[in-house]
Design a protein around this motif. Sequence first.
Motif, PDB file in Angstrom:
ATOM      1  N   GLU A   1       0.863  -1.187   0.000  1.00 42.13           N
ATOM      2  CA  GLU A   1       0.000   0.000   0.000  1.00 42.13           C
ATOM      3  C   GLU A   1       0.895   1.231   0.000  1.00 42.13           C
ATOM      4  O   GLU A   1       2.109   1.124   0.215  1.00 42.13           O
ATOM      5  CB  GLU A   1      -0.922   0.022   1.224  1.00 42.13           C
ATOM      6  CG  GLU A   1      -0.185   0.159   2.547  1.00 42.13           C
ATOM      7  CD  GLU A   1      -1.123   0.288   3.742  1.00 42.13           C
ATOM      8  OE1 GLU A   1      -2.100   1.036   3.641  1.00 42.13           O
ATOM      9  OE2 GLU A   1      -0.859  -0.372   4.760  1.00 42.13           O
TER      10      GLU A   1
ATOM     11  N   ILE B   1       2.354   3.658   1.889  1.00 43.77           N
ATOM     12  CA  ILE B   1       2.713   3.952   3.282  1.00 43.77           C
ATOM     13  C   ILE B   1       4.231   4.055   3.273  1.00 43.77           C
ATOM     14  O   ILE B   1       4.888   3.420   2.441  1.00 43.77           O
ATOM     15  CB  ILE B   1       2.231   2.808   4.217  1.00 43.77           C
ATOM     16  CG1 ILE B   1       2.560   3.079   5.694  1.00 43.77           C
ATOM     17  CG2 ILE B   1       2.858   1.475   3.834  1.00 43.77           C
ATOM     18  CD1 ILE B   1       1.984   2.014   6.662  1.00 43.77           C
TER      19      ILE B   1
ATOM     20  N   GLY C   1      -4.968  -2.836   3.020  1.00 41.15           N
ATOM     21  CA  GLY C   1      -4.444  -1.845   3.945  1.00 41.15           C
ATOM     22  C   GLY C   1      -5.334  -0.605   4.055  1.00 41.15           C
ATOM     23  O   GLY C   1      -6.341  -0.425   3.388  1.00 41.15           O
ATOM     24  N   ASN C   2      -4.901   0.215   5.001  1.00 42.06           N
ATOM     25  CA  ASN C   2      -5.609   1.470   5.252  1.00 42.06           C
ATOM     26  C   ASN C   2      -5.732   2.321   3.990  1.00 42.06           C
ATOM     27  O   ASN C   2      -6.664   3.105   3.846  1.00 42.06           O
ATOM     28  CB  ASN C   2      -4.862   2.278   6.320  1.00 42.06           C
ATOM     29  CG  ASN C   2      -4.970   1.644   7.687  1.00 42.06           C
ATOM     30  OD1 ASN C   2      -5.616   0.617   7.859  1.00 42.06           O
ATOM     31  ND2 ASN C   2      -4.332   2.243   8.669  1.00 42.06           N
TER      32      ASN C   2
ATOM     33  N   TRP D   1      -1.923   7.903   5.342  1.00 46.51           N
ATOM     34  CA  TRP D   1      -0.624   8.045   6.009  1.00 46.51           C
ATOM     35  C   TRP D   1      -0.146   9.486   5.888  1.00 46.51           C
ATOM     36  O   TRP D   1       1.021   9.789   6.066  1.00 46.51           O
ATOM     37  CB  TRP D   1       0.364   7.017   5.461  1.00 46.51           C
ATOM     38  CG  TRP D   1      -0.193   5.628   5.666  1.00 46.51           C
ATOM     39  CD1 TRP D   1      -0.761   4.826   4.729  1.00 46.51           C
ATOM     40  CD2 TRP D   1      -0.302   4.925   6.907  1.00 46.51           C
ATOM     41  NE1 TRP D   1      -1.209   3.663   5.301  1.00 46.51           N
ATOM     42  CE2 TRP D   1      -0.943   3.696   6.641  1.00 46.51           C
ATOM     43  CE3 TRP D   1       0.062   5.212   8.218  1.00 46.51           C
ATOM     44  CZ2 TRP D   1      -1.211   2.751   7.635  1.00 46.51           C
ATOM     45  CZ3 TRP D   1      -0.203   4.274   9.208  1.00 46.51           C
ATOM     46  CH2 TRP D   1      -0.834   3.067   8.911  1.00 46.51           C
TER      47      TRP D   1
ATOM     48  N   ASN E   1     -11.124  -3.826   4.194  1.00 45.11           N
ATOM     49  CA  ASN E   1      -9.913  -4.044   4.982  1.00 45.11           C
ATOM     50  C   ASN E   1     -10.239  -3.819   6.454  1.00 45.11           C
ATOM     51  O   ASN E   1     -10.844  -2.802   6.811  1.00 45.11           O
ATOM     52  CB  ASN E   1      -8.804  -3.056   4.574  1.00 45.11           C
ATOM     53  CG  ASN E   1      -7.553  -3.234   5.436  1.00 45.11           C
ATOM     54  OD1 ASN E   1      -6.970  -4.308   5.483  1.00 45.11           O
ATOM     55  ND2 ASN E   1      -7.140  -2.179   6.134  1.00 45.11           N
ATOM     56  N   GLU E   2      -9.868  -4.753   7.284  1.00 44.94           N
ATOM     57  CA  GLU E   2      -9.987  -4.633   8.748  1.00 44.94           C
ATOM     58  C   GLU E   2     -11.328  -4.015   9.174  1.00 44.94           C
ATOM     59  O   GLU E   2     -11.368  -3.044   9.937  1.00 44.94           O
ATOM     60  CB  GLU E   2      -8.811  -3.825   9.303  1.00 44.94           C
ATOM     61  CG  GLU E   2      -7.485  -4.554   9.138  1.00 44.94           C
ATOM     62  CD  GLU E   2      -6.323  -3.934   9.887  1.00 44.94           C
ATOM     63  OE1 GLU E   2      -6.373  -2.739  10.204  1.00 44.94           O
ATOM     64  OE2 GLU E   2      -5.338  -4.665  10.139  1.00 44.94           O
TER      65      GLU E   2
ATOM     66  N   HIS F   1      -4.965 -10.735  10.660  1.00 48.26           N
ATOM     67  CA  HIS F   1      -3.760  -9.888  10.753  1.00 48.26           C
ATOM     68  C   HIS F   1      -3.096 -10.055  12.117  1.00 48.26           C
ATOM     69  O   HIS F   1      -3.778 -10.099  13.134  1.00 48.26           O
ATOM     70  CB  HIS F   1      -4.128  -8.412  10.572  1.00 48.26           C
ATOM     71  CG  HIS F   1      -4.632  -8.093   9.196  1.00 48.26           C
ATOM     72  ND1 HIS F   1      -5.036  -6.841   8.816  1.00 48.26           N
ATOM     73  CD2 HIS F   1      -4.775  -8.874   8.100  1.00 48.26           C
ATOM     74  CE1 HIS F   1      -5.420  -6.852   7.545  1.00 48.26           C
ATOM     75  NE2 HIS F   1      -5.280  -8.087   7.097  1.00 48.26           N
TER      76      HIS F   1
ATOM     77  N   TYR G   1       0.153  -8.333  14.296  1.00 49.77           N
ATOM     78  CA  TYR G   1       1.346  -7.524  14.562  1.00 49.77           C
ATOM     79  C   TYR G   1       1.736  -7.803  16.002  1.00 49.77           C
ATOM     80  O   TYR G   1       0.954  -7.535  16.917  1.00 49.77           O
ATOM     81  CB  TYR G   1       1.047  -6.040  14.351  1.00 49.77           C
ATOM     82  CG  TYR G   1       0.834  -5.700  12.888  1.00 49.77           C
ATOM     83  CD1 TYR G   1       1.907  -5.701  12.003  1.00 49.77           C
ATOM     84  CD2 TYR G   1      -0.430  -5.401  12.395  1.00 49.77           C
ATOM     85  CE1 TYR G   1       1.725  -5.403  10.653  1.00 49.77           C
ATOM     86  CE2 TYR G   1      -0.615  -5.101  11.054  1.00 49.77           C
ATOM     87  CZ  TYR G   1       0.463  -5.103  10.193  1.00 49.77           C
ATOM     88  OH  TYR G   1       0.285  -4.819   8.863  1.00 49.77           O
TER      89      TYR G   1
ATOM     90  N   GLU H   1      -1.688  -9.816   6.772  1.00 46.85           N
ATOM     91  CA  GLU H   1      -0.666  -8.939   7.348  1.00 46.85           C
ATOM     92  C   GLU H   1      -0.121  -9.631   8.589  1.00 46.85           C
ATOM     93  O   GLU H   1      -0.898 -10.049   9.448  1.00 46.85           O
ATOM     94  CB  GLU H   1      -1.268  -7.581   7.739  1.00 46.85           C
ATOM     95  CG  GLU H   1      -1.814  -6.805   6.558  1.00 46.85           C
ATOM     96  CD  GLU H   1      -2.417  -5.453   6.935  1.00 46.85           C
ATOM     97  OE1 GLU H   1      -2.001  -4.863   7.944  1.00 46.85           O
ATOM     98  OE2 GLU H   1      -3.320  -5.005   6.202  1.00 46.85           O
TER      99      GLU H   1
ATOM    100  N   ALA I   1       3.622  -7.487   6.350  1.00 51.42           N
ATOM    101  CA  ALA I   1       3.347  -6.063   6.101  1.00 51.42           C
ATOM    102  C   ALA I   1       3.970  -5.211   7.204  1.00 51.42           C
ATOM    103  O   ALA I   1       4.106  -5.678   8.332  1.00 51.42           O
ATOM    104  CB  ALA I   1       1.837  -5.823   6.049  1.00 51.42           C
ATOM    105  N   PRO I   2       4.294  -3.960   6.888  1.00 51.40           N
ATOM    106  CA  PRO I   2       4.407  -3.398   5.555  1.00 51.40           C
ATOM    107  C   PRO I   2       5.665  -3.891   4.824  1.00 51.40           C
ATOM    108  O   PRO I   2       6.621  -4.341   5.446  1.00 51.40           O
ATOM    109  CB  PRO I   2       4.479  -1.888   5.779  1.00 51.40           C
ATOM    110  CG  PRO I   2       3.905  -1.660   7.131  1.00 51.40           C
ATOM    111  CD  PRO I   2       4.293  -2.883   7.920  1.00 51.40           C
TER     112      PRO I   2
ATOM    113  N   TRP J   1       5.335   3.833   9.769  1.00 48.10           N
ATOM    114  CA  TRP J   1       5.060   2.573  10.479  1.00 48.10           C
ATOM    115  C   TRP J   1       6.392   1.854  10.663  1.00 48.10           C
ATOM    116  O   TRP J   1       7.085   1.573   9.689  1.00 48.10           O
ATOM    117  CB  TRP J   1       4.113   1.723   9.622  1.00 48.10           C
ATOM    118  CG  TRP J   1       3.706   0.427  10.220  1.00 48.10           C
ATOM    119  CD1 TRP J   1       4.433  -0.735  10.258  1.00 48.10           C
ATOM    120  CD2 TRP J   1       2.466   0.123  10.860  1.00 48.10           C
ATOM    121  NE1 TRP J   1       3.731  -1.724  10.870  1.00 48.10           N
ATOM    122  CE2 TRP J   1       2.517  -1.229  11.254  1.00 48.10           C
ATOM    123  CE3 TRP J   1       1.315   0.864  11.139  1.00 48.10           C
ATOM    124  CZ2 TRP J   1       1.453  -1.858  11.913  1.00 48.10           C
ATOM    125  CZ3 TRP J   1       0.265   0.222  11.780  1.00 48.10           C
ATOM    126  CH2 TRP J   1       0.336  -1.114  12.162  1.00 48.10           C
TER     127      TRP J   1
HETATM  128  O1  AHR Z   1       0.390  -2.432   7.618  1.00 50.27           O
HETATM  129  C1  AHR Z   1       0.037  -1.239   8.210  1.00 50.27           C
HETATM  130  C2  AHR Z   1      -1.463  -1.144   8.518  1.00 50.27           C
HETATM  131  O2  AHR Z   1      -1.799  -2.088   9.486  1.00 50.27           O
HETATM  132  C3  AHR Z   1      -2.384  -1.492   7.378  1.00 50.27           C
HETATM  133  O3  AHR Z   1      -2.596  -0.407   6.548  1.00 50.27           O
HETATM  134  C4  AHR Z   1      -3.640  -1.885   8.066  1.00 50.27           C
HETATM  135  O4  AHR Z   1      -4.400  -2.804   7.334  1.00 50.27           O
HETATM  136  C5  AHR Z   1      -3.168  -2.447   9.375  1.00 50.27           C
HETATM  137  O5  AHR Z   1      -3.858  -1.927  10.446  1.00 50.27           O
END
Ligand code: AHR
Length: 650
Positions: A64, A66, A265-266, A296, A385-386, A432, A434, A461, A499-500, A512
């Motif tokens: 995306e 970003i 993604g966002n 972003w 997305n999300e 997703h 993280y 992600e 991601a990213p 990010w």
């Molecule tokens: O990868 C960064 C962001 O994390 C993405 O844009 C979003 O989908 C997620 O919250």
Amino acid sequence: MKRVLKFGGLLGVAAFVGTAAGWTQGGTPAPVLPPVPQAVVTLKIETDKPVAKVSPTLYGLMTEEINYSYDGGLYGELVQDRTFLGRNDTEDWIPVEEGTARGSVTRDAGTGPSAALPASEKITVERADAADRYGLRNRGWWGVPVRPNTTYTGEVYAKGDAASAAAKVRVSLIANDTDKVLAEATLPALSGDWKKYEFSMKTSGEVTASATNQIVVSVDKPGTVWLQLLSVFGPTYKDRANGNRVDLMEMLAAMHPAFLRFPGGNYLEGNTIPERFDWKKTIGPLVDRPGHMSPWRYHSSDGMGLLEFLEWCEDLKMQPVLAVYAGYSLQQEHVNPGAELEPYVQDALDEIEYVTGDVSTKWGRERAKDGHPAPFALNYVEIGNEDQFDRSKSYDGRYGQFYDAIKKKYPALTLIATTPVKGHAMDMVDDHYYRRAEQFFADAHHYDKADRNGPKIFVGEWATREGTPTPNMGAALGDAAWMTGMERNSDLILIASYAPLLVNVNPNGMQWQSDLIGYDAFSSYGSPIYYAQVMFANHVGTETVASELEGAGDRLFYSVTRDAAKGMVYLKVVNASSKAQELKITLDGAKTVKPTAKLVRLSAATTAATNSITDPKRVVPVESVVKGVSKEFTRTVPGYSIEAYEIGVQ
Ligand code: AHR
């Protein structure tokens, strides 16, 4: 304490046998100490007992806009703010007055070359001559990369008043330190009407490669000149016009990605509905693309538009995983399901037609007009997305409306829900993650017992967020542990993407932290987990085989697959402990075992070890040949290491 992890028996289901200390299924880990690994841990591999298919499309890319991923990144445009918006938080256009030259620059909202770009940059030159020119300089994306014997091509829309008819408008590449002209092109005389001028400039063999350069557009006579869309490209991957940066594309190609998830993604959603990725405004000639604000918080040129995403797929032989805007934007704006949502559903149908339709269809014809008559193959479409973050809870309704309309017209497509929905079929769900490395260690078996009768999984992600701008070795260990789990369960997880993907490492370039690949204007580098992903993707195999790990602690992870047609067993071992581990490997069911195996190893002395733009190769994989491989052999797996073995087995 002895721990046995066994994979096999029931199709794709892992059974914890013995005392898997600290593990309680589906709940919080019990507060007991993890098992201490035995001096020698045994890994029993049953090479003749396939357990489950490995998805051939498991490893792909998520992308995306970003961290200046496209503008200032992959997309080969060298000019920052080519449409003279002056809105980004980085320095872009600055007036240049050589010697006694004088003039002024303003934004003219009243004239531009297209409806998408109705304004322009007005340069009023009061005094200038051939020796002392007046103009504007652009410092590119934190520098302009210039190399010897290289051709730079560009275009600009321009017009001039009567006084400027005799003026020479020049575009040049200039060295910051010396003011030396490295390459230049002069445009034909301007007229009073907007026209597109194409130009090309070539550097000599004497030029020193560097990014400490700028792009200057200058005029040598008094008069008024209007400019819009001043674009300059260096060489691009596969020489595509409006194409991508070569070094980054080569790094991505080395990952052998099976798919590309785009445009977010966002970035798909935008902060507000008008700031969504409105695909129809991203196709056709650049002059017809207004660009838009990304969530972003910088302006996207949309030079990387829908067709460019698809061509990126074509160049790297990836299949698109197309995310369509589904009526929700990040600042809690949503479109109500029903009549209000219909235009957005139609937009998604049109978008799919643009991708897949032949030239007899309206949008297929449009794609042909844009230069690509052949349709693209499409299997996956993600709806939003999300959407779990939509506090209005409208996703069930929105998803259902998109799902039904898309399925009706394109029944063969696999449709992806971004969060589980109630009351509607789901082909696939996008999960997703993280996390910290420790969380991935603790959860590496997340999918081992997941329901095989429900929807398929897309891990769209995932990343260990440790290290900035790019993750360190500790993060790579967390990620690699997680990847062993995804691979083991890839009968369920058909596609997965980190991601990213990209980050421009210059000040203000990153929004990010912990991104796979870092770069500046001139060079690029991979984080340790970039290399680990290359290793996994190069040793993926076609099916998992039955296996059992005995005596390991909670920091040793593995995945074992085979490719029967190639007579190859692929073993990945992740030792996330600081201590080396003796590993006895038995290859049961093999008639013959090749006595030498290929080993690729990524390791570091500390978890903080990392790569950077100034030290890009500190943690890189090392290839070697392992001798003495047989039906039973022992290896010492160093602390903090990720290994991939290719073992020839018949
Ligand atoms: O990868 C960064 C962001 O994390 C993405 O844009 C979003 O989908 C997620 O919250």
